[in-house]
Design a protein around this motif. Structure first.
Motif, PDB file in Angstrom:
ATOM      1  N   LEU A 136       0.825  -1.213   0.000  1.00 50.18           N
ATOM      2  CA  LEU A 136       0.000   0.000   0.000  1.00 50.18           C
ATOM      3  C   LEU A 136       0.856   1.258   0.000  1.00 50.18           C
ATOM      4  N   THR A 137       2.178   1.105   0.139  1.00 52.35           N
ATOM      5  CA  THR A 137       3.058   2.273   0.252  1.00 52.35           C
ATOM      6  C   THR A 137       4.227   2.197  -0.724  1.00 52.35           C
ATOM      7  N   PRO A 138       3.964   2.130  -2.027  1.00 52.63           N
ATOM      8  CA  PRO A 138       5.073   2.112  -2.991  1.00 52.63           C
ATOM      9  C   PRO A 138       5.714   3.490  -3.113  1.00 52.63           C
ATOM     10  N   ASP A 139       6.949   3.507  -3.579  1.00 50.38           N
ATOM     11  CA  ASP A 139       7.618   4.774  -3.836  1.00 50.38           C
ATOM     12  C   ASP A 139       6.946   5.470  -5.023  1.00 50.38           C
ATOM     13  N   PRO A 140       6.575   6.757  -4.890  1.00 50.49           N
ATOM     14  CA  PRO A 140       5.846   7.440  -5.979  1.00 50.49           C
ATOM     15  C   PRO A 140       6.580   7.429  -7.313  1.00 50.49           C
ATOM     16  N   LEU A 141       7.896   7.606  -7.292  1.00 46.32           N
ATOM     17  CA  LEU A 141       8.635   7.632  -8.552  1.00 46.32           C
ATOM     18  C   LEU A 141       8.693   6.245  -9.176  1.00 46.32           C
ATOM     19  N   TYR A 142       8.825   5.227  -8.343  1.00 44.89           N
ATOM     20  CA  TYR A 142       8.806   3.844  -8.827  1.00 44.89           C
ATOM     21  C   TYR A 142       7.460   3.551  -9.495  1.00 44.89           C
ATOM     22  N   VAL A 143       6.397   4.041  -8.876  1.00 50.24           N
ATOM     23  CA  VAL A 143       5.057   3.880  -9.456  1.00 50.24           C
ATOM     24  C   VAL A 143       4.995   4.518 -10.825  1.00 50.24           C
ATOM     25  N   ARG A 144       5.474   5.740 -10.948  1.00 52.88           N
ATOM     26  CA  ARG A 144       5.383   6.459 -12.218  1.00 52.88           C
ATOM     27  C   ARG A 144       6.182   5.761 -13.315  1.00 52.88           C
ATOM     28  N   PHE A 145       7.231   5.077 -12.940  1.00 61.57           N
ATOM     29  CA  PHE A 145       8.082   4.444 -13.950  1.00 61.57           C
ATOM     30  C   PHE A 145       7.565   3.068 -14.348  1.00 61.57           C
ATOM     31  N   TYR A 146       7.074   2.292 -13.381  1.00 59.19           N
ATOM     32  CA  TYR A 146       6.786   0.888 -13.638  1.00 59.19           C
ATOM     33  C   TYR A 146       5.319   0.492 -13.584  1.00 59.19           C
ATOM     34  N   TYR A 147       4.538   1.068 -12.721  1.00 59.98           N
ATOM     35  CA  TYR A 147       3.212   0.534 -12.425  1.00 59.98           C
ATOM     36  C   TYR A 147       2.263   0.663 -13.603  1.00 59.98           C
ATOM     37  N   SER A 148       1.750  -0.466 -14.065  1.00 58.60           N
ATOM     38  CA  SER A 148       0.729  -0.440 -15.119  1.00 58.60           C
ATOM     39  C   SER A 148      -0.658  -0.181 -14.534  1.00 58.60           C
ATOM     40  N   HIS A 149      -0.817  -0.419 -13.224  1.00 56.86           N
ATOM     41  CA  HIS A 149      -2.069  -0.135 -12.515  1.00 56.86           C
ATOM     42  C   HIS A 149      -1.798   0.916 -11.447  1.00 56.86           C
ATOM     43  N   PRO A 150      -2.739   1.807 -11.198  1.00 52.71           N
ATOM     44  CA  PRO A 150      -2.523   2.798 -10.143  1.00 52.71           C
ATOM     45  C   PRO A 150      -2.375   2.117  -8.789  1.00 52.71           C
ATOM     46  N   PRO A 151      -1.582   2.692  -7.884  1.00 53.64           N
ATOM     47  CA  PRO A 151      -1.513   2.131  -6.536  1.00 53.64           C
ATOM     48  C   PRO A 151      -2.872   2.224  -5.848  1.00 53.64           C
ATOM     49  N   ALA A 152      -3.058   1.388  -4.831  1.00 54.27           N
ATOM     50  CA  ALA A 152      -4.369   1.281  -4.188  1.00 54.27           C
ATOM     51  C   ALA A 152      -4.879   2.611  -3.673  1.00 54.27           C
ATOM     52  N   SER A 153      -3.999   3.427  -3.095  1.00 55.59           N
ATOM     53  CA  SER A 153      -4.454   4.700  -2.522  1.00 55.59           C
ATOM     54  C   SER A 153      -5.061   5.601  -3.590  1.00 55.59           C
ATOM     55  N   GLU A 154      -4.408   5.711  -4.750  1.00 53.38           N
ATOM     56  CA  GLU A 154      -4.913   6.559  -5.824  1.00 53.38           C
ATOM     57  C   GLU A 154      -6.184   5.974  -6.435  1.00 53.38           C
ATOM     58  N   ARG A 155      -6.170   4.672  -6.583  1.00 52.85           N
ATOM     59  CA  ARG A 155      -7.300   4.029  -7.250  1.00 52.85           C
ATOM     60  C   ARG A 155      -8.566   4.104  -6.405  1.00 52.85           C
ATOM     61  N   LEU A 156      -8.445   3.846  -5.121  1.00 50.85           N
ATOM     62  CA  LEU A 156      -9.620   3.895  -4.250  1.00 50.85           C
ATOM     63  C   LEU A 156     -10.107   5.324  -4.054  1.00 50.85           C
ATOM     64  N   ALA A 157      -9.186   6.292  -4.018  1.00 48.14           N
ATOM     65  CA  ALA A 157      -9.602   7.693  -3.930  1.00 48.14           C
ATOM     66  C   ALA A 157     -10.384   8.108  -5.169  1.00 48.14           C
ATOM     67  N   ALA A 158      -9.916   7.661  -6.349  1.00 44.47           N
ATOM     68  CA  ALA A 158     -10.638   7.978  -7.586  1.00 44.47           C
ATOM     69  C   ALA A 158     -11.999   7.299  -7.608  1.00 44.47           C
ATOM     70  N   LEU A 159     -12.077   6.058  -7.136  1.00 39.22           N
ATOM     71  CA  LEU A 159     -13.360   5.368  -7.073  1.00 39.22           C
ATOM     72  C   LEU A 159     -14.331   6.080  -6.156  1.00 39.22           C
ATOM     73  N   SER A 160     -13.831   6.557  -5.040  1.00 43.66           N
ATOM     74  CA  SER A 160     -14.678   7.271  -4.087  1.00 43.66           C
ATOM     75  C   SER A 160     -15.230   8.543  -4.701  1.00 43.66           C
ATOM     76  N   ALA A 161     -14.386   9.238  -5.455  1.00 44.97           N
ATOM     77  CA  ALA A 161     -14.827  10.491  -6.085  1.00 44.97           C
ATOM     78  C   ALA A 161     -15.855  10.221  -7.165  1.00 44.97           C
ATOM     79  N   VAL A 162     -15.657   9.155  -7.946  1.00 49.28           N
ATOM     80  CA  VAL A 162     -16.594   8.837  -9.019  1.00 49.28           C
ATOM     81  C   VAL A 162     -17.912   8.369  -8.466  1.00 49.28           C
ATOM     82  N   ALA A 163     -17.861   7.566  -7.389  1.00 53.33           N
ATOM     83  CA  ALA A 163     -19.076   6.961  -6.841  1.00 53.33           C
ATOM     84  C   ALA A 163     -19.930   7.949  -6.079  1.00 53.33           C
ATOM     85  N   LYS A 164     -19.344   9.068  -5.604  1.00 51.75           N
ATOM     86  CA  LYS A 164     -20.127  10.042  -4.838  1.00 51.75           C
ATOM     87  C   LYS A 164     -21.119  10.767  -5.724  1.00 51.75           C
TER      88      LYS A 164
END
Length: 428
Positions: free
Chosen positions: A395-423
């Protein structure tokens, strides 16, 4: 002079890509270790400290193993190229096979021997990843016998599919003149489309069992969702993923009328029917936004550019000598060119990884938003949390590592976006 430039560019790209991997991995390890002691506040009520620490330890173990793999990969690459491994293999097979068996047999033997040796060199790392790391964290369910059987099946399937394709490409390279790369691209695209059609019913069943989805309630729910989304599939299947791993997943496979929906049995064991529906709605979001088609077009366009570049490089002697190989004088160099290009290009294309990862993360957000329109955003969020736990995703990846490698958003960003969309939208 040109040969030295090729060598310098290759060494510089290899060194820079390796140092970048090392830097990003150490950042990731430090960041995950620093946050191992406490669950992030946003997850404090849903994720236990034990689960959080297991994910951190799993991430750290994979990061350390990745550093070893990167070092071994760089050493093997240098061994094949500048240290003369490919040159020695080529000279040995050329002298042994060319006089009696001809150019095509020699070149296919070169490709096959390279693939075999490369596979054998990767076996120790693959074994360690499966029977040490995955086993340690409770994910591996494969026996050594099944692992070896998978290796043999994979090699057999690769030979049955790869050798005829290689023979076709080599024939095109020899017979089509300066524009061989264009005709080879058409052949490669056609091959991939046929493979997409055959994979679900011919290839995948060689490795896993697929049974029709037996849960009538879930089947009805899934079919209703697909009807709402305008998606037609040939069938709904459950795959025995638990035979090899505790990780869970679901995916679409096939092309056109051969498309089918596949659920890992581990996914159905872990998620409720509503959560399965939400996960499938996310996958249908990729279908609705044509992400799969866009990715295919991107891959095909990139491969066309790559083959065009190879078409120029294959006729340049400095390309071979600059990478540690003496080109053949009395035999074709087509197989050599293919192998050298395959070896050298990843160290250069490594640097476009952040762009591809960013595009993939954006598509994941789009698919999540679509899922919230067709199913419950809350159920999708719950499913994602369970999958993060089951897959031990930190749940706590390095932000720069995420930007370089992650094909899926980290859980914190993804769940925050889901919360905003669902409201619901605020009242005016």
């Amino acid at each position: 002079m040109q040969s030295s430039l090729f060598t310098a560019a290759f060494v510089a790209a290899l060194l820079l890509s390796y140092l970048t991997r090392l830097w990003l991995a150490t950042r990731q390890m430090r960041h995950v270790a620093a946050h191992r002691g406490s669950v992030p506040p946003a997850f404090a009520s849903t994720v236990s400290l034990e689960v959080h620490q297991k994910a951190a330890d799993y991430t750290l173990a994979h990061a350390r193993f990745g550093l070893v793999g990167a070092a071994v990969g760089a050493a093997v690459l240098l061994g094949w190229t500048l240290l003369g491994g490919l040159d020695l293999l080529n000279a040995t097979l050329r002298d042994a096979l060319l006089p009696q068996w001809g150019a095509m047999a020699y070149q296919l033997a070169l490709l096959g021997a390279f693939a075999l040796i490369g596979g054998l060199l990767e076996l120790p790392l693959d074994w360690y990843g499966t029977f040490r790391i995955e086993q340690r964290f409770g994910f591996n369910r494969m026996s050594l016998r099944l692992w070896l059987l998978d290796m043999l099946k994979g090699a057999a399937v690769g030979a049955l599919i790869g050798l005829p394709l290689a023979a076709l490409i080599l024939w095109i390279m020899a017979a089509s003149g300066g524009l061989w790369w264009l005709w080879a691209w058409f052949a490669w695209v056609g091959f991939n489309l046929v493979l997409l059609l055959l994979y679900p019913t011919v290839i995948a069943p060689l490795f896993n069992k697929f049974e029709p989805l037996a849960d009538e309630s879930l089947r009805a729910r899934v079919q209703a969702l697909m009807q709402r989304c305008g998606f037609a599939a040939k069938g709904l299947f459950v795959m025995d993923g638990s035979r090899r791993s505790a990780h869970a997943n679901a995916y679409f496979t096939g092309l056109g009328s051969s498309k089918r929906v596949v659920f890992f049995d581990t996914l159905l064991q872990r998620l409720s029917s509503a959560e399965v529906e939400a996960v499938l709605a996310h996958e249908l979001g990729h279908f609705r936004h044509r992400h799969v088609q866009k990715r295919m077009i991107g891959i095909f366009a990139f491969s066309l550019a790559g083959l065009a570049l190879l078409g120029w490089l294959a006729g340049n002697g400095a390309f071979y000598t600059g990478l540690g190989v003496l080109p053949n004088l009395a035999a074709p160099n087509d197989a050599l060119a293919l192998l050298l290009f395959m070896l050298a290009m990843p160290v250069f294309t490594f640097f476009i990884a952040p762009l591809l990862a960013q595009l993939s993360r954006r598509q994941e957000f789009e698919a999540d938003a679509y899922a919230c329109q067709q199913a419950s955003g809350r159920d999708l969020a719950n499913a994602l949390l369970k999958l993060h736990e089951d897959n031990a995703a930190t749940l706590t990846p390095d932000p720069l590592y995420v930007r370089f490698y992650y094909s899926h958003p980290p859980a914190s960003e993804r769940l925050a976006a889901l919360s905003a969309v669902a409201k619901p939208a605020p009242a005016a």
